[in-house]
Enzyme design. Structure first.
Site, PDB file in Angstrom:
ATOM      1  N   HIS A  13       2.256  -2.551  13.231  1.00  0.00           N
ATOM      2  CA  HIS A  13       2.469  -3.431  12.071  1.00  0.00           C
ATOM      3  C   HIS A  13       3.178  -2.726  10.919  1.00  0.00           C
ATOM      4  O   HIS A  13       4.103  -3.274  10.326  1.00  0.00           O
ATOM      5  CB  HIS A  13       1.133  -3.977  11.547  1.00  0.00           C
ATOM      6  CG  HIS A  13       0.341  -4.730  12.559  1.00  0.00           C
ATOM      7  ND1 HIS A  13      -0.558  -4.106  13.387  1.00  0.00           N
ATOM      8  CD2 HIS A  13       0.312  -6.045  12.882  1.00  0.00           C
ATOM      9  CE1 HIS A  13      -1.108  -5.003  14.179  1.00  0.00           C
ATOM     10  NE2 HIS A  13      -0.604  -6.192  13.899  1.00  0.00           N
ATOM     11  N   GLU A  83      -3.678   1.972  10.476  1.00  0.00           N
ATOM     12  CA  GLU A  83      -2.359   2.520  10.791  1.00  0.00           C
ATOM     13  C   GLU A  83      -1.949   3.617   9.794  1.00  0.00           C
ATOM     14  O   GLU A  83      -1.202   4.529  10.146  1.00  0.00           O
ATOM     15  CB  GLU A  83      -1.342   1.375  10.881  1.00  0.00           C
ATOM     16  CG  GLU A  83      -1.699   0.437  12.045  1.00  0.00           C
ATOM     17  CD  GLU A  83      -0.648  -0.622  12.378  1.00  0.00           C
ATOM     18  OE1 GLU A  83       0.440  -0.614  11.771  1.00  0.00           O
ATOM     19  OE2 GLU A  83      -0.934  -1.467  13.255  1.00  0.00           O
ATOM     20  N   ARG A 171     -15.064 -21.293  -6.286  1.00  0.00           N
ATOM     21  CA  ARG A 171     -14.059 -22.158  -6.901  1.00  0.00           C
ATOM     22  C   ARG A 171     -13.923 -23.375  -5.994  1.00  0.00           C
ATOM     23  O   ARG A 171     -13.878 -23.220  -4.766  1.00  0.00           O
ATOM     24  CB  ARG A 171     -12.694 -21.479  -6.969  1.00  0.00           C
ATOM     25  CG  ARG A 171     -12.581 -20.353  -7.955  1.00  0.00           C
ATOM     26  CD  ARG A 171     -11.140 -19.848  -8.005  1.00  0.00           C
ATOM     27  NE  ARG A 171     -10.977 -18.855  -9.041  1.00  0.00           N
ATOM     28  CZ  ARG A 171     -10.991 -17.533  -8.839  1.00  0.00           C
ATOM     29  NH1 ARG A 171     -11.159 -17.053  -7.612  1.00  0.00           N
ATOM     30  NH2 ARG A 171     -10.836 -16.706  -9.832  1.00  0.00           N
ATOM     31  N   ARG A 225     -15.060 -15.360 -14.939  1.00  0.00           N
ATOM     32  CA  ARG A 225     -15.691 -16.529 -14.355  1.00  0.00           C
ATOM     33  C   ARG A 225     -16.783 -17.094 -15.239  1.00  0.00           C
ATOM     34  O   ARG A 225     -17.304 -18.167 -14.973  1.00  0.00           O
ATOM     35  CB  ARG A 225     -16.226 -16.175 -12.956  1.00  0.00           C
ATOM     36  CG  ARG A 225     -15.180 -15.608 -12.010  1.00  0.00           C
ATOM     37  CD  ARG A 225     -13.995 -16.566 -11.830  1.00  0.00           C
ATOM     38  NE  ARG A 225     -14.440 -17.882 -11.418  1.00  0.00           N
ATOM     39  CZ  ARG A 225     -14.821 -18.200 -10.167  1.00  0.00           C
ATOM     40  NH1 ARG A 225     -14.756 -17.294  -9.205  1.00  0.00           N
ATOM     41  NH2 ARG A 225     -15.235 -19.426  -9.881  1.00  0.00           N
TER      42      ARG A 225
HETATM   43  N1  URA Z   1      -8.888 -11.547  -7.380  1.00  0.00           N
HETATM   44  C1  URA Z   1      -9.928 -12.215  -6.863  1.00  0.00           C
HETATM   45  O1  URA Z   1     -10.271 -12.030  -5.686  1.00  0.00           O
HETATM   46  N2  URA Z   1     -10.570 -13.101  -7.633  1.00  0.00           N
HETATM   47  C2  URA Z   1     -10.223 -13.358  -8.914  1.00  0.00           C
HETATM   48  O2  URA Z   1     -10.843 -14.191  -9.566  1.00  0.00           O
HETATM   49  C3  URA Z   1      -9.137 -12.651  -9.445  1.00  0.00           C
HETATM   50  C4  URA Z   1      -8.475 -11.744  -8.656  1.00  0.00           C
END
Ligand code: URA
Length: 261
Positions: A13, A83, A171, A225
């Site tokens: 790869h 790798e 989310r 968040r």
């Molecule tokens: N990367 C992630 O995995 N989540 C986020 O909220 C921001 C960057």
């Protein structure tokens, strides 16, 4: 035993041959970040490019260094680590972005990963769930020293690695889809004092430990968040500078190898 697939003597790869990569390799997810990392080096050249995997090698403050993009999530990241080990690397620093779970961790701050919750897929094939995804203390130490010397605000602790940016990080998916098992993830992780979500470190830390290599991670906080803020590129340049500088610190440390194991 089955042979590992190669193209000539090059890993299938990444298209890298044995000996083509220095021991210190930075691992962004995004191929576009590889030249952004390399622009801080004294010299840099692209050595391979295939799918999501772009590799540069060069020198940073006199130290041989590489950077390879892993793509997003654990599947391609495990391929990159496998790798790169074949090609000569033994020390990995993930340079990524992250979504903080705590109000006091501001957009643009950095998080340095000491360990990762193993909610990835690939590392399950390597070790039982009780096996820790832990960064190597020497790499964590170098990252903290680099962040301090550059005067960048940083937090050190546990991150949670998931293979799912949307539902696996609580989310809503398409049309608001959020199954019961994804509800309350953020609150649960806060209860465990986890600092943030990201997507690759559990794989990198687990594989590095198993193979006797070393790994760590530095992440720019681009989402919060708790406050629901998001700013896609903030802190990325600082994370890159800290990771490059950590390689210089590691090389100095490694040159005194008689002082440690
Ligand atoms: N990367 C992630 O995995 N989540 C986020 O909220 C921001 C960057």
């Amino acid at each position: 035993m089955a042979q590992r697939p190669k193209i000539g003597q090059r890993a299938y790869h990444l298209l890298l041959a044995q000996g083509e990569i220095p021991r210190y390799v930075l691992l962004p997810g995004d191929p576009g970040r590889v030249p952004l990392i390399a622009k801080h080096w004294d010299e840099a050249r692209e050595v391979a490019r295939n799918r999501e995997f772009v590799t540069y090698v060069g020198r940073y403050k006199g130290v041989s260094i590489g950077a390879t993009s892993t793509g997003i999530g654990s599947g391609s990241t495990a391929i990159a680590v496998e790798e790169l080990l074949y090609a000569g690397a033994d020390t990995f620093i993930r340079v990524g972005t992250t979504g903080a779970l705590w109000r006091h961790i501001k957009l643009g701050d950095l998080i340095i990963g000491a360990a990762a919750v193993r909610w990835d897929g690939a590392s399950r094939w390597y070790a039982p769930p009780e096996y820790p995804a832990v960064a190597h203390w020497v790499v964590v130490n170098a990252l903290v020293k680099a962040a301090e010397s550059l005067g960048v605000r940083h937090h050190v602790g546990i991150v949670a690695s998931t293979d799912s940016f949307y539902v696996g990080q609580e989310r809503p998916g398409h049309g608001g889809f959020l199954p019961p098992w994804a509800k309350g993830l953020i609150e649960a992780l806060r209860g465990l004092r986890v600092l943030s979500f990201e997507m690759e470190s559990a794989t990198i830390f687990t594989l590095a430990s198993i193979y006797g290599a070393r790994a760590g991670g530095v992440y720019a906080v681009i989402a919060n968040r708790e406050t629901d803020e998001f700013a896609p590129e903030v802190g990325v340049e600082e994370a890159i500078k800290v990771a490059n500088e950590a390689v210089k610190i590691l090389a100095e440390y490694d040159s005194k190898a008689d002082l440690h194991t």
